[in-house]
Design a protein around this motif. Structure first.
Motif, PDB file in Angstrom:
ATOM      1  N   LEU A   1     -22.166  -4.139   2.567  1.00 61.92           N
ATOM      2  CA  LEU A   1     -22.208  -2.678   2.517  1.00 61.92           C
ATOM      3  C   LEU A   1     -22.717  -2.188   1.167  1.00 61.92           C
ATOM      4  O   LEU A   1     -22.679  -2.896   0.165  1.00 61.92           O
ATOM      5  N   ASP A   2     -23.183  -0.933   1.162  1.00 65.90           N
ATOM      6  CA  ASP A   2     -23.610  -0.246  -0.044  1.00 65.90           C
ATOM      7  C   ASP A   2     -22.915   1.108  -0.108  1.00 65.90           C
ATOM      8  O   ASP A   2     -22.525   1.668   0.914  1.00 65.90           O
ATOM      9  N   GLY A   3     -22.786   1.634  -1.324  1.00 68.19           N
ATOM     10  CA  GLY A   3     -22.205   2.957  -1.469  1.00 68.19           C
ATOM     11  C   GLY A   3     -20.982   2.954  -2.367  1.00 68.19           C
ATOM     12  O   GLY A   3     -20.624   1.941  -2.984  1.00 68.19           O
ATOM     13  N   THR A   4     -20.314   4.095  -2.416  1.00 67.45           N
ATOM     14  CA  THR A   4     -19.124   4.261  -3.255  1.00 67.45           C
ATOM     15  C   THR A   4     -17.862   4.219  -2.402  1.00 67.45           C
ATOM     16  O   THR A   4     -17.914   4.379  -1.178  1.00 67.45           O
ATOM     17  N   THR A   5     -16.728   4.029  -3.068  1.00 67.52           N
ATOM     18  CA  THR A   5     -15.433   3.937  -2.384  1.00 67.52           C
ATOM     19  C   THR A   5     -14.438   4.848  -3.086  1.00 67.52           C
ATOM     20  O   THR A   5     -14.164   4.648  -4.280  1.00 67.52           O
ATOM     21  N   PRO A   6     -13.870   5.817  -2.388  1.00 71.93           N
ATOM     22  CA  PRO A   6     -12.816   6.636  -3.012  1.00 71.93           C
ATOM     23  C   PRO A   6     -11.599   5.786  -3.356  1.00 71.93           C
ATOM     24  O   PRO A   6     -11.313   4.766  -2.710  1.00 71.93           O
ATOM     25  N   ALA A   7     -10.869   6.193  -4.375  1.00 72.19           N
ATOM     26  CA  ALA A   7      -9.689   5.441  -4.807  1.00 72.19           C
ATOM     27  C   ALA A   7      -8.649   5.350  -3.699  1.00 72.19           C
ATOM     28  O   ALA A   7      -7.979   4.314  -3.539  1.00 72.19           O
ATOM     29  N   GLU A   8      -8.475   6.417  -2.913  1.00 72.48           N
ATOM     30  CA  GLU A   8      -7.511   6.404  -1.820  1.00 72.48           C
ATOM     31  C   GLU A   8      -7.880   5.352  -0.782  1.00 72.48           C
ATOM     32  O   GLU A   8      -7.018   4.610  -0.278  1.00 72.48           O
ATOM     33  N   THR A   9      -9.169   5.241  -0.458  1.00 73.45           N
ATOM     34  CA  THR A   9      -9.615   4.239   0.514  1.00 73.45           C
ATOM     35  C   THR A   9      -9.343   2.826  -0.003  1.00 73.45           C
ATOM     36  O   THR A   9      -8.826   1.967   0.731  1.00 73.45           O
ATOM     37  N   ALA A  10      -9.693   2.562  -1.266  1.00 74.57           N
ATOM     38  CA  ALA A  10      -9.489   1.232  -1.829  1.00 74.57           C
ATOM     39  C   ALA A  10      -8.012   0.862  -1.852  1.00 74.57           C
ATOM     40  O   ALA A  10      -7.642  -0.280  -1.529  1.00 74.57           O
ATOM     41  N   ALA A  11      -7.146   1.797  -2.210  1.00 80.21           N
ATOM     42  CA  ALA A  11      -5.710   1.511  -2.270  1.00 80.21           C
ATOM     43  C   ALA A  11      -5.147   1.199  -0.886  1.00 80.21           C
ATOM     44  O   ALA A  11      -4.356   0.256  -0.723  1.00 80.21           O
ATOM     45  N   GLN A  12      -5.543   1.966   0.125  1.00 82.06           N
ATOM     46  CA  GLN A  12      -5.046   1.727   1.475  1.00 82.06           C
ATOM     47  C   GLN A  12      -5.510   0.377   2.014  1.00 82.06           C
ATOM     48  O   GLN A  12      -4.742  -0.356   2.661  1.00 82.06           O
ATOM     49  N   VAL A  13      -6.777   0.026   1.787  1.00 85.15           N
ATOM     50  CA  VAL A  13      -7.293  -1.272   2.251  1.00 85.15           C
ATOM     51  C   VAL A  13      -6.556  -2.405   1.560  1.00 85.15           C
ATOM     52  O   VAL A  13      -6.194  -3.418   2.197  1.00 85.15           O
ATOM     53  N   LEU A  14      -6.301  -2.274   0.251  1.00 86.12           N
ATOM     54  CA  LEU A  14      -5.588  -3.315  -0.483  1.00 86.12           C
ATOM     55  C   LEU A  14      -4.174  -3.505   0.055  1.00 86.12           C
ATOM     56  O   LEU A  14      -3.712  -4.647   0.246  1.00 86.12           O
ATOM     57  N   ILE A  15      -3.477  -2.421   0.342  1.00 85.11           N
ATOM     58  CA  ILE A  15      -2.107  -2.528   0.857  1.00 85.11           C
ATOM     59  C   ILE A  15      -2.094  -3.192   2.230  1.00 85.11           C
ATOM     60  O   ILE A  15      -1.238  -4.043   2.527  1.00 85.11           O
ATOM     61  N   GLN A  16      -3.047  -2.828   3.077  1.00 85.50           N
ATOM     62  CA  GLN A  16      -3.115  -3.451   4.396  1.00 85.50           C
ATOM     63  C   GLN A  16      -3.380  -4.946   4.287  1.00 85.50           C
ATOM     64  O   GLN A  16      -2.749  -5.758   4.975  1.00 85.50           O
ATOM     65  N   ALA A  17      -4.316  -5.337   3.419  1.00 83.18           N
ATOM     66  CA  ALA A  17      -4.626  -6.759   3.255  1.00 83.18           C
ATOM     67  C   ALA A  17      -3.465  -7.522   2.649  1.00 83.18           C
ATOM     68  O   ALA A  17      -3.261  -8.709   2.939  1.00 83.18           O
ATOM     69  N   MET A  18      -2.667  -6.840   1.832  1.00 82.21           N
ATOM     70  CA  MET A  18      -1.559  -7.488   1.131  1.00 82.21           C
ATOM     71  C   MET A  18      -0.331  -7.650   2.016  1.00 82.21           C
ATOM     72  O   MET A  18       0.337  -8.697   1.965  1.00 82.21           O
ATOM     73  N   ALA A  19      -0.033  -6.660   2.846  1.00 82.41           N
ATOM     74  CA  ALA A  19       1.289  -6.625   3.471  1.00 82.41           C
ATOM     75  C   ALA A  19       1.295  -6.537   4.986  1.00 82.41           C
ATOM     76  O   ALA A  19       2.332  -6.833   5.597  1.00 82.41           O
ATOM     77  N   PHE A  20       0.202  -6.134   5.628  1.00 85.57           N
ATOM     78  CA  PHE A  20       0.297  -5.820   7.055  1.00 85.57           C
ATOM     79  C   PHE A  20      -0.714  -6.533   7.947  1.00 85.57           C
ATOM     80  O   PHE A  20      -0.575  -6.469   9.163  1.00 85.57           O
ATOM     81  N   GLN A  21      -1.745  -7.160   7.400  1.00 93.04           N
ATOM     82  CA  GLN A  21      -2.812  -7.712   8.231  1.00 93.04           C
ATOM     83  C   GLN A  21      -2.982  -9.212   8.006  1.00 93.04           C
ATOM     84  O   GLN A  21      -3.561  -9.648   7.014  1.00 93.04           O
ATOM     85  N   PRO A  22      -2.469 -10.044   8.922  1.00 89.54           N
ATOM     86  CA  PRO A  22      -2.687 -11.499   8.803  1.00 89.54           C
ATOM     87  C   PRO A  22      -4.160 -11.884   8.841  1.00 89.54           C
ATOM     88  O   PRO A  22      -4.547 -12.901   8.257  1.00 89.54           O
ATOM     89  N   ALA A  23      -5.004 -11.072   9.493  1.00 89.02           N
ATOM     90  CA  ALA A  23      -6.428 -11.403   9.579  1.00 89.02           C
ATOM     91  C   ALA A  23      -7.110 -11.339   8.225  1.00 89.02           C
ATOM     92  O   ALA A  23      -8.214 -11.883   8.058  1.00 89.02           O
ATOM     93  N   ALA A  24      -6.474 -10.686   7.247  1.00 92.42           N
ATOM     94  CA  ALA A  24      -7.077 -10.606   5.915  1.00 92.42           C
ATOM     95  C   ALA A  24      -6.959 -11.912   5.156  1.00 92.42           C
ATOM     96  O   ALA A  24      -7.638 -12.101   4.132  1.00 92.42           O
ATOM     97  N   ARG A  25      -6.097 -12.814   5.621  1.00 87.61           N
ATOM     98  CA  ARG A  25      -5.925 -14.094   4.948  1.00 87.61           C
ATOM     99  C   ARG A  25      -7.168 -14.966   5.132  1.00 87.61           C
ATOM    100  O   ARG A  25      -7.727 -15.065   6.227  1.00 87.61           O
ATOM    101  N   ASN A  26      -7.597 -15.599   4.010  1.00 91.60           N
ATOM    102  CA  ASN A  26      -8.770 -16.483   4.015  1.00 91.60           C
ATOM    103  C   ASN A  26     -10.015 -15.763   4.503  1.00 91.60           C
ATOM    104  O   ASN A  26     -10.759 -16.267   5.343  1.00 91.60           O
TER     105      ASN A  26
END
Length: 629
Positions: free
Chosen positions: A424-449
């Motif tokens: 992808l190309d473009g910018t990312t708002p801070a709110e979007t980045a924080a939400q994606v990080l939390i999902q990958a950290m705590a709620f989404q097993p598919a984010a592993r590896n």
């Protein structure tokens, strides 16, 4: 003839001979001038040849016939002069009264002192020119000699280099032969060890698709309440054992609390003072996590001493833009994976926060961003360090990685995009980045590896299904998705059978660059984590060929023929493939997805074959939709 006439004849002959010579003629003239200036009329016979009394004018040489010079010389030797008190040798050029020069019969003009000086100067110039010409010739010869020496030196260097290359090639061939012999002799032992390791990994719940996640009691390990992070299989097994012993033990509550504490501890490695990304994102993520659950968040700088085992954190987040070098990352990772020997244990997930473009530094605009300081290359090296740390880890507990890539953190009105890899190309708002990080950290097993990228602004209404559907793209990962087909859901079975027949025909046609075999898909629906209510499909699994690790050289073929083996057996390893899934979501939508399957960390991607399959799949879908719309 007199002696004078004889000398005159010699001088005249010399002048005639050297008339056109720039050096000879002035020399003869100068010699004659000296003779004339020495007053011939007063000369007496010289000591060695006392026979020239030109002053007598007789022209007669009989005056010394009665003198025996040898006898007189032998008797006197060096004791006394045989002709004392003679003044014939006294006159010099400076004492002569007649300083003019006259060459009888040739030169009638007199040479005065000025003319003589000019002749002398011309003679000096001629001599200097000759000397300079000689020096120039010496320089030329020296230059040619140096050139010849350099050429010989280069030839010797080339010869030495060629000899070194031949020796190195011979050594490498010898090493290759020894290596091949060792691998052949230890093949059975290595394959047995590998099978045992795979069996152990399967028993412990490890797997390529879900990393440390897996199935425990026919159920995907997931979060049981909003108060804990997704843990590893090891934690899930311990928790299951504690639940079984709950009725017989009064310490279950404290044990559960210990596991919960283990799962709810996060360590962030970032430098908020110098890294703008960390300065914006760390406070926002901390606040959002604190609102969702009870969590202990610790932030340390990369320059601080990393606590052993990540200070008992279940997840360690690295902001790669805060690191200045890859060796520093390696040292921190080594300490992170070492248990402290008491309570703390290494984490089960390593997350790297990076920027988009680290895998596309050969394309604009990332090539320009990487031009100064090569920051994107450095971050890519750190990403690979995290990935290799997980892939090459052999000790317990199990470990996973997640690489998140965001654009520049600033507000954006663009739509939200979420894709695997770095595309992808473009910018990312801070709110979007924080939400994606939390999902990958705590709620989404598919984010592993997995490696993912996200840009754009999140929609106003975001629920669990939205995140489940986006993170579903990471499984495989997903290569293509065909939605809004315009056909009713009742055609689910018909579309599935149509695509299976299409897959069988494609495999049998032999039109694929890499040969493949047809298999039915065994992946069932998962409404809880994937939002899929109904699922069916097929697999096109690539088969092993005589390429890559299975390549056999001519020399290897000859060795096999000598042992009576016609062809070396193909090495069994995952070669990749494409799984085509027909699904009906929990939102009652019919769609088709194509994902990679049969993958391993070192599987070579068959891009040409994948593109060929996806192109033919799209064409077949269009035909089906046209007939049934």
């Amino acid at each position: 003839r007199t002696k004078f006439n004889f000398v005159e004849e010699i001088v005249l002959s010399s002048i005639e001979i050297f008339r056109d010579d720039e050096i000879g003629l002035p020399v003869i003239v100068l010699a004659w001038s000296i003779i004339n200036c020495c007053s011939f009329s007063t000369w007496a016979p010289i000591r060695e040849h006392p026979s020239r009394l030109w002053s007598s004018g007789k022209g007669d040489s009989s005056w010394d016939d009665d003198v025996d010079y040898e006898k007189v010389w032998n008797e006197n030797g060096d004791k006394e002069d045989i002709m004392p008190n003679t003044d014939w040798d006294a006159p010099s050029l400076s004492s002569s009264d007649d300083t003019s020069l006259k060459i009888p019969g040739v030169v009638s003009d007199l040479l005065d002192s000025e003319t003589a000086a000019e002749l002398k100067e011309e003679a000096r110039d001629i001599i200097n020119d000759k000397i300079q010409e000689g020096l120039d010739q010496i320089k030329k010869l020296r230059k040619e000699l140096n050139t010849d020496i350099d050429a010989k030196k280069q030839a010797m260097e080339r010869s030495s280099q060629a000899r070194a290359e031949r020796e190195s090639k011979a050594l490498m061939e010898k090493i290759d032969a020894l290596t091949d012999s060792f691998l052949e002799e230890s093949r059975a032992s290595r394959e047995s060890t590998k099978r045992i390791a795979e069996a152990d990994a399967a028993m412990e719940g490890k797997g390529v698709d879900l990393g440390s996640w897996g199935v425990l009691g026919d159920a995907v390990v997931t979060m049981e309440s909003a108060g804990g992070l997704l843990g590893s299989m090891d934690s899930a097994k311990k928790k299951q054992e504690q639940q079984k012993n709950q009725e017989n033990s009064d310490t279950t509550e404290s044990a559960d609390a210990d596991i919960s504490t283990r799962q709810n501890r996060i360590l962030i490695v970032a430098d908020q003072s110098s890294d703008p990304t960390a300065n914006i994102l760390v406070p926002k993520v901390s606040n959002l996590l604190s609102e969702m659950m009870a969590v202990d968040i610790e932030v340390i700088k990369p320059t601080q001493l990393m606590p052993l085992g990540g200070n008992n954190a279940a997840c360690v987040v690295f902001f790669l833009s805060s690191f200045s070098s890859n060796p520093k990352t390696d040292r921190i990772l080594q300490r992170t994976l070492l248990p402290d020997g008491s309570i703390g244990r290494p984490p089960t997930q390593l997350i790297g926060i990076s920027t988009i473009g680290t895998e596309r530094t050969n394309k604009m605009p990332y090539s320009m961003q990487n031009l100064l300081g090569r920051k994107l290359d450095a971050r890519r090296d750190m990403e690979e360090s995290i990935i290799n740390t997980v892939i090459n880890r052999q000790d317990e507990p199990s470990l996973d990685y997640t690489i998140l890539k965001f654009g520049e953190l600033k507000e954006s009105s663009d739509s939200f995009f979420f894709m695997p890899f770095d595309v992808l190309d473009g910018t990312t708002p801070a709110e979007t980045a924080a939400q994606v990080l939390i999902q990958a950290m705590a709620f989404q097993p598919a984010a592993r590896n997995a490696t993912l990228c996200a840009t754009g602004k999140l929609p106003e209404l975001v629920d669990d299904l939205f995140w489940d559907d986006n993170f579903l793209r990471l499984k495989g990962p997903e290569l293509a998705r065909y939605e809004n087909l315009g056909i009713p859901n009742e055609l689910f079975g018909q579309l599935t059978e149509y695509l299976k027949e299409w897959g069988e025909v494609l495999v049998e046609s032999g039109k694929l660059t890499t040969p493949a075999r047809f298999e039915p898909s065994l992946l069932g629906p998962n409404a809880a984590l994937e939002g899929v209510a109904q699922r069916d499909g097929l697999k096109l699994v690539f088969e092993a060929t005589r390429t890559g690790a299975n390549y056999v050289s001519k020399e290897e073929e000859r060795k096999l023929e000598k042992r009576g083996v016609k062809a070396a057996p193909l090495r069994a390893k995952p070669e990749g493939g494409i799984e085509v899934l027909v699904e009906i979501t929990t939102q009652d939508q019919l769609r088709v997805r194509a994902t990679r399957t049969n993958m391993a960390p070192k599987t070579i991607i068959k891009e040409l074959s994948e593109q060929s399959i996806l192109r033919r799949l799209k064409e077949s879908l269009e035909i089906f939709v046209q007939k049934n719309s």
